[in-house]
Design a protein around this motif. Sequence first.
Motif, PDB file in Angstrom:
ATOM      1  N   LEU A  46       0.831  -1.215   0.000  1.00  0.00           N
ATOM      2  CA  LEU A  46       0.000   0.000   0.000  1.00  0.00           C
ATOM      3  C   LEU A  46       0.861   1.259   0.000  1.00  0.00           C
ATOM      4  CD1 LEU A  46      -2.895  -0.996   2.411  1.00  0.00           C
ATOM      5  CD2 LEU A  46      -2.848  -1.029  -0.073  1.00  0.00           C
ATOM      6  N   GLU A  47       1.992   1.178   0.660  1.00  0.00           N
ATOM      7  CA  GLU A  47       2.886   2.346   0.714  1.00  0.00           C
ATOM      8  C   GLU A  47       3.389   2.709  -0.691  1.00  0.00           C
ATOM      9  OE1 GLU A  47       5.041   2.760   4.771  1.00  0.00           O
ATOM     10  OE2 GLU A  47       6.517   2.155   3.254  1.00  0.00           O
ATOM     11  N   VAL A  48       3.747   1.664  -1.460  1.00  0.00           N
ATOM     12  CA  VAL A  48       4.227   1.917  -2.831  1.00  0.00           C
ATOM     13  C   VAL A  48       3.110   2.594  -3.647  1.00  0.00           C
ATOM     14  CG1 VAL A  48       5.002   0.837  -4.973  1.00  0.00           C
ATOM     15  CG2 VAL A  48       5.812  -0.053  -2.782  1.00  0.00           C
ATOM     16  N   ILE A  49       1.888   2.091  -3.476  1.00  0.00           N
ATOM     17  CA  ILE A  49       0.767   2.655  -4.252  1.00  0.00           C
ATOM     18  C   ILE A  49       0.506   4.102  -3.823  1.00  0.00           C
ATOM     19  CG2 ILE A  49      -1.697   2.408  -4.793  1.00  0.00           C
ATOM     20  CD1 ILE A  49      -1.309  -0.623  -4.425  1.00  0.00           C
ATOM     21  N   GLU A  50       0.533   4.321  -2.519  1.00  0.00           N
ATOM     22  CA  GLU A  50       0.275   5.678  -2.001  1.00  0.00           C
ATOM     23  C   GLU A  50       1.320   6.670  -2.513  1.00  0.00           C
ATOM     24  OE1 GLU A  50       0.395   5.933   2.251  1.00  0.00           O
ATOM     25  OE2 GLU A  50       0.038   8.094   2.231  1.00  0.00           O
ATOM     26  N   LYS A  51       2.588   6.242  -2.470  1.00  0.00           N
ATOM     27  CA  LYS A  51       3.671   7.144  -2.908  1.00  0.00           C
ATOM     28  C   LYS A  51       3.508   7.541  -4.370  1.00  0.00           C
ATOM     29  CE  LYS A  51       7.421   6.302   0.270  1.00  0.00           C
ATOM     30  NZ  LYS A  51       8.149   5.086   0.670  1.00  0.00           N
ATOM     31  N   ASN A  52       2.852   6.672  -5.148  1.00  0.00           N
ATOM     32  CA  ASN A  52       2.676   6.982  -6.564  1.00  0.00           C
ATOM     33  C   ASN A  52       1.330   7.642  -6.867  1.00  0.00           C
ATOM     34  OD1 ASN A  52       5.077   6.019  -8.236  1.00  0.00           O
ATOM     35  ND2 ASN A  52       4.778   4.383  -6.742  1.00  0.00           N
ATOM     36  N   GLY A  53       0.650   8.032  -5.812  1.00  0.00           N
ATOM     37  CA  GLY A  53      -0.531   8.888  -5.964  1.00  0.00           C
ATOM     38  C   GLY A  53      -1.799   8.216  -6.470  1.00  0.00           C
ATOM     39  N   LEU A  54      -1.899   6.877  -6.386  1.00  0.00           N
ATOM     40  CA  LEU A  54      -3.147   6.244  -6.831  1.00  0.00           C
ATOM     41  C   LEU A  54      -3.964   5.782  -5.622  1.00  0.00           C
ATOM     42  CD1 LEU A  54      -2.180   4.064  -9.941  1.00  0.00           C
ATOM     43  CD2 LEU A  54      -3.008   6.391  -9.849  1.00  0.00           C
ATOM     44  N   GLY A  55      -5.286   5.937  -5.712  1.00  0.00           N
ATOM     45  CA  GLY A  55      -6.162   5.486  -4.628  1.00  0.00           C
ATOM     46  C   GLY A  55      -6.534   4.027  -4.866  1.00  0.00           C
TER      47      GLY A  55
END
Length: 442
Positions: free
Chosen positions: A321-330
């Motif tokens: 989830l951290e990787v996804i969050e850092k790349n700005g996708l919900g």
Amino acid sequence: MKVCKFGGTSMANAECIKRVADIVSNDDAVSCVVVSAPGKRAKNDTKVTDLLYACLDKVNDGLSPEEAFKPIEDRFDSILKGLGLKTDFKVYYDEIKNELKKGATKDYIASRGEFLSAIVLSEYLNWPFIDAKDFVRFDDKGNFLSEETNAYAKAVLHGVKKAIIPGFYGATGDGTIKTFSRGGSDISGAIVARALYADIYENWTDVDGFMKCDPRIVDNPEVMELITYKELRELSYMGANVLHPDSIFPVRKNDIPIHIRNTFNPSAKGTMIVSSKKFFSGAYERKESTVTGIAGKKHFISINIEKSMMNNELGFARKVLEVIEKNGLGIEHMPSGIDTLSVVIDGSNHDEEALGRIVEGIKKVCQPDTIDLERNLALIAVVGHGMSRKKGTAQKVCNSLYEADVNIRMIDQGSSELNIIIGVENKDYEKAISALYKEFLS
Ligand code: ADP
Ligand code: ASP
Ligand code: MG
């Protein structure tokens, strides 16, 4: 006392606006009225909000504000003429074109549809106009500030008996205009209803109510007479866009029912949307059924991750989830198995490069055995409070889809007991909705 909101189709042309005026002036209980920008007059027409976005694009491409703004002037001029109003709109048009010359923001331009629409109705009814920018508050990033808004709304609307208010927008503390997401006038109406402690929030649109299924897929689905805020939110978030999914939050604070009604068929019963408290208190009656409604959307992407013994690895899901969050996708959903984890994101408006970075990032920090992207996924929500009291709903979902020759790619019940989310391929979407409708609702 009622607060009413009229959507784009209800404000589309002079004839529609006359109906709106009739409805509100013949009902003494109506207090404030929130309006959208004029919507489509026919299937292939363009909503004023879309004309405004296009106008800004044209100006940015070098067209003069005069030429770019002309289609919007024409729309409002024909409305004024149809209503026999002599009001001089040139001052408003000039101000907007002036802002366009100075580099107006997208939100400011988009908001002018609601602004002009509210001026029209206020002139026609001879009711005062109150600008939403004076009480609907956003922060500088465009996040809606609900409690600040409520405090300002109470102050501005205190003692107001009748008024016309534009929907869809508000402003930051320094007066910069910000809009909600599309369909946001529904939220504006709910804000006004909350501030005035209205007995009811009437949301007037172009259908007889909230239907059990998308009327564009199933012919003449039944209208739901009664649903809860929670059911509405699940269904509207999943694509039943009659009402903005966030519009329940302001009214929920004061337990105000929302009544969806049809401007073009005011005698229809409509749909009542109430709190679970009211619903389960027995104050309203509803024929018991397992499923209340079905809605869905296409174009999701599932990131499927597999790694043996994943469940023993502390922090695995957090790292993903951290990787996804850092790349700005919900993220939308996260179904998991013993050695698998899938993260579903909205693929309709995603950033392909960010998706590539996410896959690489997960490979690096989680070292999965496999990771792949599954595109063309449609999600369908089967929603209803009755599901928690009845066995076998998931089994019926699976059987009906099997019989319709639809392959289920994903199933996620979450913890809400109010819905089951099913993932199917985009190409099977309509077939799946029809099969589920037949199984549960027809
Ligand atoms: P308004 O302009 O009044 O805000 P919208 O276009 O936002 O109206 O919402 C009404 C439309 O929502 C209907 O015309 C219909 O096409 C669509 N719609 C999608 N799902 C449903 C549903 N389950 N029930 C009723 N209408 C639906
Ligand atoms: N006019 C805006 C839109 O088209 C807001 C609304 O209609 O609620 O999205
Ligand atoms: Mg709408």
